[in-house]
Design an enzyme around this catalytic site. Structure first.
Site, PDB file in Angstrom:
ATOM      1  CE1 TYR A  79      -2.776  -3.276   0.963  1.00  0.00           C
ATOM      2  CE2 TYR A  79      -4.382  -1.513   0.823  1.00  0.00           C
ATOM      3  CZ  TYR A  79      -4.089  -2.853   0.832  1.00  0.00           C
ATOM      4  OH  TYR A  79      -5.076  -3.772   0.695  1.00  0.00           O
ATOM      5  CE  LYS A 107       2.698 -18.108   0.691  1.00  0.00           C
ATOM      6  NZ  LYS A 107       1.859 -19.300   0.837  1.00  0.00           N
ATOM      7  CG  ASP A 109      -0.977 -20.134   2.323  1.00  0.00           C
ATOM      8  OD1 ASP A 109      -0.403 -19.851   3.377  1.00  0.00           O
ATOM      9  OD2 ASP A 109      -0.436 -20.792   1.413  1.00  0.00           O
ATOM     10  CG  ASP A 153      -7.529  -4.256   2.830  1.00  0.00           C
ATOM     11  OD1 ASP A 153      -8.608  -4.121   3.449  1.00  0.00           O
ATOM     12  OD2 ASP A 153      -7.313  -3.716   1.735  1.00  0.00           O
TER      13      ASP A 153
END
Ligand code: NAD
Length: 366
Positions: free
Chosen positions: A124, A191, A225, A249
């Site tokens: 972002y 991740k 995930d 988000d």
């Protein structure tokens, strides 16, 4: 004591839901002087600017703002006003509780999770290179030179910066929030197995900060995930989640879905000195001016705001009033009815009126 608070109605359904929230907050007897300022499409029409300087000046002066949603066209035009406000004011922590209220249709009961999302960097940051531009070609050439890796020449590129500074700041905030709010566990979501130098850094910093809270707040790690799956299967296993910007988000919308959807999901953007309270949902333009949108998320954002300014009694009364109106299920908007086409659903204003009636009754008893 009167509180000076900036009110940004936003656009789309923003006017309706922020007006409803302001009325409910006032009904709790808190002395508030609202300073109303325009941002978004209405500001563009009136002033030629999406984010006029007086909006940021007002928040800097008052330190607290209640903000309605603001439309961002996808893919073209201006970058999000919402992101611009968070970045300009260094509102580094986005706090989004996902809590079950009896009477709201959802797959699970008794969920009480809090998402703490890093708000200042990651994808972002707005550092982007457009496909076909000379600077994009030179970046691709530089990357080939420095790493030996090929990027296709017709690519666009978005940069994902993650710093030690911002990672430590958000993880520390999550642990301190957990301590203050009598929470038991913080889960760091990442991740790092794929993005070793960005998510890996976030995780490494999280482990260091967690060690300082050892014995007080439990710590665990989860790959994003897997976390998405765990949340839809066993949401009760989680308490406070701390995440980089993008995962925060996405998973905050997932968590809103666990407790009944965007209509009931509040949020807060917190900085060292200032805080802006807003619903998770957007401006839902198709409902603009229809007196149809659910005001709950915006009113619950007001509950978070009242707690932030230490008006805890008013916050308790307002949350209880919202909870009772939803549990009774009579004066609620379409999204809170078992059948969204139920003709007995009321409008935004009428739901706020019912909440104000409850506030008066709860207040009279206490
Ligand atoms: P949205 O949240 O505005 O709406 C998605 C759908 O959710 C709506 O069509 C509606 O069915 C439902 N919904 C949302 N809020 C509701 C409410 N209060 N009551 C009842 N139903 C509600 O998401 P979107 O359509 O992806 O985004 C619309 C615009 O809002 C976009 O321009 C987006 O960038 C912007 N946006 C702004 C913010 C913000 O101001 N913080 C946040 C998210 C999206």
């Amino acid at each position: 004591m009167s509180h000076h608070i900036t009110l940004i109605p936003g656009d789309g359904i923003g006017y309706e839901v922020s007006l409803a929230a302001a009325r409910c907050i006032e009904a709790c007897g808190v002395d508030i002087l609202w300073e109303k300022v325009l941002a978004g499409q209405d500001a563009l029409e009136k002033t030629g600017e999406l984010l006029p300087q007086n909006v940021l000046d007002s928040i800097r002066k008052n330190k607290i703002a209640l903000k309605g949603p603001i439309t961002t066209p996808i893919g073209v035009g201006f970058r999000s006003v919402n992101v611009a406000i968070r970045q300009a004011l260094e509102l580094f922590a986005c706090v989004r509780p996902a809590k079950s209220y009896p009477g709201v249709k959802s797959r699970f009961k008794d969920i009480d999770l809090v998402i703490v999302r890093e708000n200042s960097e990651d994808l972002y940051s707005g550092i982007e290179f457009q496909e076909g531009k000379p600077e994009t070609q030179s970046l691709i050439a530089q990357i080939k030179k420095d790493t030996g890796k090929n990027i296709r020449s017709d690519s666009g590129i978005s940069i994902k910066p993650i710093s030690k500074f911002a990672s430590e700041r958000i993880v520390r905030y999550a642990f301190e929030y957990a301590l203050k709010n009598k929470r038991k566990k913080v889960t760091c979501v990442h991740k790092a197995n794929i993005m070793k130098f960005t998510d890996g850094l976030f995780l490494q910093v999280a482990r260091q900060v967690a060690s300082e809270f050892s014995g007080k707040i439990a710590f665990e790690e989860a790959i994003v995930d897997n976390m998405a799956m765990q949340l839809v299967q066993k949401p009760h296993n989680y308490d406070v989640l701390v995440l980089p910007n993008l995962y925060g988000d996405i998973l905050s919308d997932l968590c809103a879905g666990l407790v009944g959807g965007l209509g009931v999901a509040p949020g807060a953007n917190i900085g060292a000195e200032m805080a802006v309270f807003e619903a998770v949902h957007g401006s839902a333009p198709k409902y603009k001016g229809k007196n149809k949108a659910d005001p709950t998320a915006m009113i619950l954002s007001g509950v978070l705001m009242l707690r932030h300014i230490q008006e805890n009694k008013a916050a308790d009364i307002l949350e209880e009033a919202v909870s009772q109106v939803i549990a009774e299920g009579k004066f609620v908007t379409y999204d809170l009815k078992p059948d969204p086409l139920d003709p007995s659903a009321v409008g935004t204003k009428e739901m706020a009126d019912a909440i104000i009636e409850k506030i008066k009754r709860i207040d009279a008893k206490s």
